[in-house]
Design a protein around this motif. Structure first.
Motif, PDB file in Angstrom:
ATOM      1  N   PHE A 114      65.971 -18.129  37.972  1.00 11.87           N
ATOM      2  CA  PHE A 114      67.161 -17.847  38.021  1.00 11.87           C
ATOM      3  C   PHE A 114      67.587 -16.552  38.145  1.00 11.87           C
ATOM      4  O   PHE A 114      67.078 -15.619  37.578  1.00 11.87           O
ATOM      5  N   HIS A 115      68.581 -16.127  38.863  1.00 13.38           N
ATOM      6  CA  HIS A 115      69.320 -14.898  38.760  1.00 13.38           C
ATOM      7  C   HIS A 115      70.610 -14.887  37.954  1.00 13.38           C
ATOM      8  O   HIS A 115      71.458 -15.700  38.071  1.00 13.38           O
ATOM      9  N   VAL A 116      70.869 -13.905  37.199  1.00  8.32           N
ATOM     10  CA  VAL A 116      71.869 -13.656  36.336  1.00  8.32           C
ATOM     11  C   VAL A 116      72.539 -12.255  36.319  1.00  8.32           C
ATOM     12  O   VAL A 116      71.743 -11.423  36.571  1.00  8.32           O
ATOM     13  N   GLU A 117      73.673 -12.291  36.327  1.00  7.84           N
ATOM     14  CA  GLU A 117      74.518 -10.991  36.567  1.00  7.84           C
ATOM     15  C   GLU A 117      75.235 -10.784  35.467  1.00  7.84           C
ATOM     16  O   GLU A 117      76.506 -11.544  35.182  1.00  7.84           O
ATOM     17  N   VAL A 118      75.349  -9.492  34.700  1.00 13.38           N
ATOM     18  CA  VAL A 118      76.058  -9.421  33.565  1.00 13.38           C
ATOM     19  C   VAL A 118      76.843  -8.069  33.917  1.00 13.38           C
ATOM     20  O   VAL A 118      76.494  -7.174  34.273  1.00 13.38           O
ATOM     21  N   GLU A 119      78.143  -8.261  34.082  1.00 10.75           N
ATOM     22  CA  GLU A 119      79.155  -6.952  34.307  1.00 10.75           C
ATOM     23  C   GLU A 119      79.335  -6.374  33.288  1.00 10.75           C
ATOM     24  O   GLU A 119      79.626  -6.947  32.073  1.00 10.75           O
ATOM     25  N   GLY A 167      80.265 -12.148  41.535  1.00  9.55           N
ATOM     26  CA  GLY A 167      80.112 -13.690  41.085  1.00  9.55           C
ATOM     27  C   GLY A 167      79.294 -14.549  42.171  1.00  9.55           C
ATOM     28  O   GLY A 167      79.322 -15.813  42.162  1.00  9.55           O
ATOM     29  N   SER A 168      78.410 -13.603  42.996  1.00 11.81           N
ATOM     30  CA  SER A 168      77.605 -14.061  44.199  1.00 11.81           C
ATOM     31  C   SER A 168      76.243 -14.748  43.658  1.00 11.81           C
ATOM     32  O   SER A 168      75.622 -15.355  44.187  1.00 11.81           O
ATOM     33  N   GLY A 169      75.975 -14.438  42.229  1.00  8.27           N
ATOM     34  CA  GLY A 169      74.725 -14.810  41.646  1.00  8.27           C
ATOM     35  C   GLY A 169      75.011 -16.236  41.111  1.00  8.27           C
ATOM     36  O   GLY A 169      76.071 -16.635  41.196  1.00  8.27           O
ATOM     37  N   GLN A 170      74.016 -16.827  40.279  1.00 11.15           N
ATOM     38  CA  GLN A 170      73.816 -17.920  39.900  1.00 11.15           C
ATOM     39  C   GLN A 170      74.817 -18.276  38.813  1.00 11.15           C
ATOM     40  O   GLN A 170      75.403 -19.303  38.569  1.00 11.15           O
ATOM     41  N   VAL A 171      74.511 -17.024  37.539  1.00 10.96           N
ATOM     42  CA  VAL A 171      75.259 -17.193  36.589  1.00 10.96           C
ATOM     43  C   VAL A 171      75.945 -15.812  36.415  1.00 10.96           C
ATOM     44  O   VAL A 171      75.352 -14.748  36.526  1.00 10.96           O
TER      45      VAL A 171
END
Length: 948
Positions: free
Chosen positions: A116-121, A26-30
């Motif tokens: 933008f930085h997006v992280e998909v788990e 969750g440290s990313g933007q989205v």
């Protein structure tokens, strides 16, 4: 047996691990999550809405998705802004058995540039069944083994994580064995069979059992292995290890042959039954066998391959100790090798995106490039910091973990620095620290911020008149510090009117080369100075330009022949007029009484030349004519006055034909001829002829009075105009001192003189006044007219003295008080026109008589002229006498003339000077002297003078 999944301590550790993984993700933007093996098109999230982007601006702003070398697993529909699954996602392939698995995305939009930085788990699903190393395992168990004997088995593995990888084991129903399952992976007791009933080889020599492993996923997946148990006889004691689990820490990069651990097992039997052999179990993978070796006799485990922490952080080695009994008995232990990290990996720099070139007017904060940094080491050894060298108008800004943006931090100037070679250095925190560098070349794009510049603001060009049409007269060149089309300079004329015509009818300029051409032959007599501007303009947007001034001076050439002017009466006893004389020139007739003496002026040939300088300097020569009386007449070299050289007698022919050659001083000289027909008559006939010619014309005395009146009125009018102009100029200067720079000098003026004292200024001088453009004024012209002389004395009339002596020093320049203006035909008073002379500058009075400084050509200025009469040469009296002072309109110069009586001493007051001031006493003294001189000259006799 059942696993201990409900253990509270295990549950707490698992929750803590999941919490840390969620916090890191969750440290990313989205942040989004998606299960693995999701179908194509599976909805992940409304990425455009979550990032605050409008759907309509996704395409115009060049929406891009970068998945950091993850291929096209995820994609965005730019029509609705939805992030969806594009291809198969296998969590085990992406992250192996790591607890957390995420796909890092970068969303890049332009105008303005944003990242933008997006992280998909990626969520794990139960898609992997438990897997045993083999489908069948053979066990050899002696029948003498006691109850509760433990027989180790190889457990199954599951590629999933979490609950999906928690395995439970079940053994097929039988009477002899039960299953012993360890509580967790750290439990020293391995998975195995426990003997609950003594074996009897004669009753059951072989047993076929099935071991099933079931994971905790939904739905459950299972794996099965067949256990083939062969019951052996004899050897009652198996080897035993002092421990069942050994833990060893081994630094990475240790050399080959390094001892890891020495195992020790014991067997209570004797002989071959107690002789132990060490070996890896069959389930040890080949990757472990390539790294380690175990000595069968000593039990020493040594390193034989490269140990790399980044390849594997730990190794689990299953060891088997077997005796040589018959049947052989064996026991097992586990060696857990933990690899210690060393700082052996250099940071990796990747310049991902470059927005080049950068315009030199780019704003501060503009993103130039995106840079990612990675280090395979762990802990402090993997913590990387970036720096930028050398000192440039750029800086690095950390935008996300291990991501940097290269942004503009100052103003750019392509003309000073067209490109920058930057070095980005990444350095880890290890000891010693390792670093890596990457070069980034930033090119600065040009903008049109420099106007074309000329080397000089003004150029002076000299062109000879009568040039061929289209000839090249000059080349202008402007330099532009910009590049490409911004430095492409084109030239054009700044159009204006030159008299009645446009400038473009005189000259043109080549748009590319800057060459200036004269479109037609230039005429010095028509146009002495052509001043115009050439504009240089580049091809940038918007275009920039500058102007340069060209002053084209048209140099005079000797292209005009002398022109004879209408004659005036030369003596009281003769009169005449010009008439055609064929190709030789013009002719005039004069009647002369035989009673005249030597030096009597018979006629005066007057001519002018439209040229300037030497080309307009005329001289007169008397040509020999067949049948004429030799030596009877002569002509003044510069005056053109034809006079007698001796007294006439009866032997002289009654008709004399004189041929006067008028020649200028050009190269080559041009000439004109005039024929003078002189009729010698008796005195009575001469008077009658004179009376007939002058019938209806006032006498000499009346003409003299009229001329003096006209001169006095003209001098008073001009003096009043000068005083008024000076007062107006002083008032304007006092009231508006700031306008001084706008009041430039007027158009150049021309002052001319002849050898007999006649002089004038140009007719077409135009003078500008500070208060506005004034109308053109005609300059004052002073001259020595050749009117009929006053009544002569008993000795005969006096003749004009041609012996003018003057001196002047020449100085080139364009800013003196008297300037060359236009070459035109000069007009005089009643005495007729006089020849034009060029001007000179900076006169210095010379006391020596007889020196003549030649006139100069166009482009020479004059501050003053000085003239004086030679000693013993009295001036002509009567109507031809010069006024004692003149004022040139529009000029601060005052012309004063001093006259001296015959045989007087040379004095400084004898000079004609151009000055800015005259004292009142000198004015009064000069007027009195002129009146006395006039009275004296009426009574003096005529003396012979020689021409100079």
């Amino acid at each position: 047996m059942h696993s201990s999944r409900g253990d509270p301590e295990v549950r707490h550790l698992l929750l803590l691990f999941l919490f840390l993984a969620a916090w890191e993700a969750g440290s990313g933007q989205v942040h989004y999550s998606v299960p693995e093996e999701a179908k194509h098109g599976t909805f992940v999230g409304r990425i455009a809405q979550d990032l605050g982007l409008e759907l309509a601006e996704l395409v115009p702003r060049l929406f891009q998705l970068d998945s950091r070398s993850r291929g096209d697993l995820l994609e965005v529909n730019v029509q609705n802004g939805i992030l969806f699954v594009n291809s198969r996602i296998d969590r085990e392939e992406l992250c192996g058995r790591s607890a957390g698995c995420s796909i890092h995305l970068e969303v890049i939009v332009d105008k303005p540039l944003q990242v933008f930085h997006v992280e998909v788990e990626v969520k794990d699903i139960n898609d992997n069944a438990p897997l045993f190393p083999a489908t069948q395992k053979n066990l050899f168990i002696a029948e003498s083994r006691p109850l509760d004997s433990h027989f180790s088995l190889e457990g199954a593995s599951d590629a999933d994580i979490g609950a999906n990888a928690v395995l439970t084991y079940r053994l097929s129903p039988n009477d002899y064995f039960s299953l012993d399952v360890p509580a967790n992976d750290e439990d020293a007791k391995p998975l195995g069979l426990v003997l609950k009933k003594l074996l009897d080889r004669e009753e059951s020599p072989e047993l076929h059992l099935f071991l099933m492993a079931t994971d905790g996923g939904k739905p459950e997946l299972t794996g099965t292995i067949q256990l083939l148990i062969t019951v052996l006889d004899a050897n009652d004691n198996a080897p035993t290890f002092d421990r069942t689990l050994y833990k060893v820490k081994l630094p990475e990069n240790v050399p080959s042959g390094t001892l890891v651990i020495k195992l020790n097992a014991s067997d209570l039997d004797e002989g071959l039954n107690g002789n132990i052999v060490y070996s890896f179990t069959n389930d040890v993978p080949a990757s472990v066998k390539s790294k380690f070796h175990i000595d069968p006799s000593s039990g020493e485990i040594t390193v034989i391959g490269h140990i790399d922490y980044e390849e594997s952080k730990s190794y689990k080695i299953q060891i088997e100790a077997t005796d040589k009994g018959s049947p052989p008995l064996a026991s097992h232990c586990t060696v857990l090798v933990d690899v210690i990290d060393a700082n052996d990996n250099v940071p990796e720099l990747v310049v991902k995106t470059l927005w080049l070139p950068v315009k030199e007017d780019a704003q501060t904060g503009t993103v130039i490039a995106l840079i990612s940094v990675t280090d395979k080491d762990a802990g402090v050894n993997g913590q990387v910091t970036c720096s930028l060298t050398p000192h440039t108008p750029f800086k690095l800004v950390s935008t996300f973990k291990n991501y940097y943006s290269l942004v503009l931090d100052g103003a750019l100037d392509r003309e000073s620095v067209p490109a920058y070679d930057l070095v980005v250095t990444a350095r880890d925190g290890g000891a010693p620290a390792l670093s890596a560098s990457a070069s980034v070349s930033v090119e600065v794009a040009d903008v049109n911020d420099n106007a074309p510049a000329f080397a000089q603001p003004e150029y002076t060009v000299f062109v000879k008149e009568n040039n061929p049409p289209g000839c090249h007269i000059f080349t202008v060149s402007a330099q532009d510090a910009d590049a490409q089309e911004n430095a492409l300079v084109s030239y054009s004329l700044v159009e204006r009117r030159v008299g009645e015509r446009s400038l473009s009818s005189y000259v043109s300029v080549h748009a590319e080369s800057g060459k200036v051409y004269a479109l037609q032959p230039l005429d010095h007599e028509e146009l002495e100075l052509l001043q115009f501007q050439v504009s240089a303009r580049d091809a940038g947007f918007p275009p920039l330009g500058s102007n340069v001034t060209l002053q084209v001076f048209v140099l005079d050439e000797n292209d005009n022949e002398p022109t004879l002017l209408p004659p005036a009466s030369a003596s009281g006893s003769g009169s005449g007029s010009w008439s055609a004389a064929g190709v030789a020139g013009v002719a005039r007739s004069e009647v002369v009484a035989r009673s005249v003496g030597a030096g009597h002026v018979v006629a005066k040939v007057r001519a002018v030349d439209a040229d300037s300088g030497y080309n307009a300097w005329l001289s007169y020569e008397l040509q020999a004519v067949a049948g004429g009386a030799a030596g009877l007449f002569r002509v003044g070299l510069y005056t053109g006055e034809v006079s007698t050289t001796r007294a006439l007698d009866e032997a002289d022919a009654p008709r004399q034909r004189l041929l006067v050659l008028v020649k200028d001083h050009g190269e080559p000289a041009l000439t004109a001829t005039a024929t003078v027909l002189v009729s010698l008559v008796e005195s009575g006939q001469a008077l009658k002829t004179s009376s007939r010619v002058s019938a209806g014309v006032p006498g000499p005395e009346a003409a003299l009075v009229d001329v003096n009146v006209y001169l006095i009125v003209a001098i008073c009018a001009v003096s009043s105009l000068l005083v008024l102009t000076l007062l107006l100029y002083t008032a304007l200067r006092c009231s508006a001192p700031a306008a001084e720079g706008a009041c430039g000098p007027g158009k150049p003026r021309l002052v001319c003189s002849s050898a007999v004292g006649s002089w004038s200024c140009s007719q077409q001088r135009r003078q500008r006044v500070c208060s506005g453009e004034g109308p053109p004024k005609t300059d004052l012209m002073a001259f020595s007219p050749s009117l009929p002389p006053c009544p002569a004395s008993a000795d005969g009339p006096r003749q004009p003295n041609p012996d003018w002596r003057y001196s002047a020093s020449l100085r080139a320049g364009m800013h003196s008080s008297v300037h060359l203006e236009e070459a035109g035909i000069l007009r005089a008073g009643p005495g007729g026109p006089d020849q034009q002379w060029p001007t000179v500058s900076s006169a210095t009075p010379e006391p020596e008589a007889g020196e003549v400084s030649p006139p100069v050509g166009a482009g020479v200025n004059s501050n003053s002229w000085t003239f004086k009469y030679g000693p013993g040469n009295p001036k002509q009296s009567g109507p031809g006498e010069l006024p004692d002072k003149f004022i040139i309109p529009g000029s601060p110069a005052i012309i004063s003339i001093r006259q001296e009586p015959t045989n007087s001493q040379i004095d400084k007051s004898d000079f004609i000077t151009f000055g800015k001031k005259e004292e009142t006493k000198k004015k009064k003294k000069k007027k009195k002297g002129n009146k006395m001189q006039e009275k004296k000259e009426k009574g003096n006799s005529t003396t012979d003078n020689s021409d100079q």
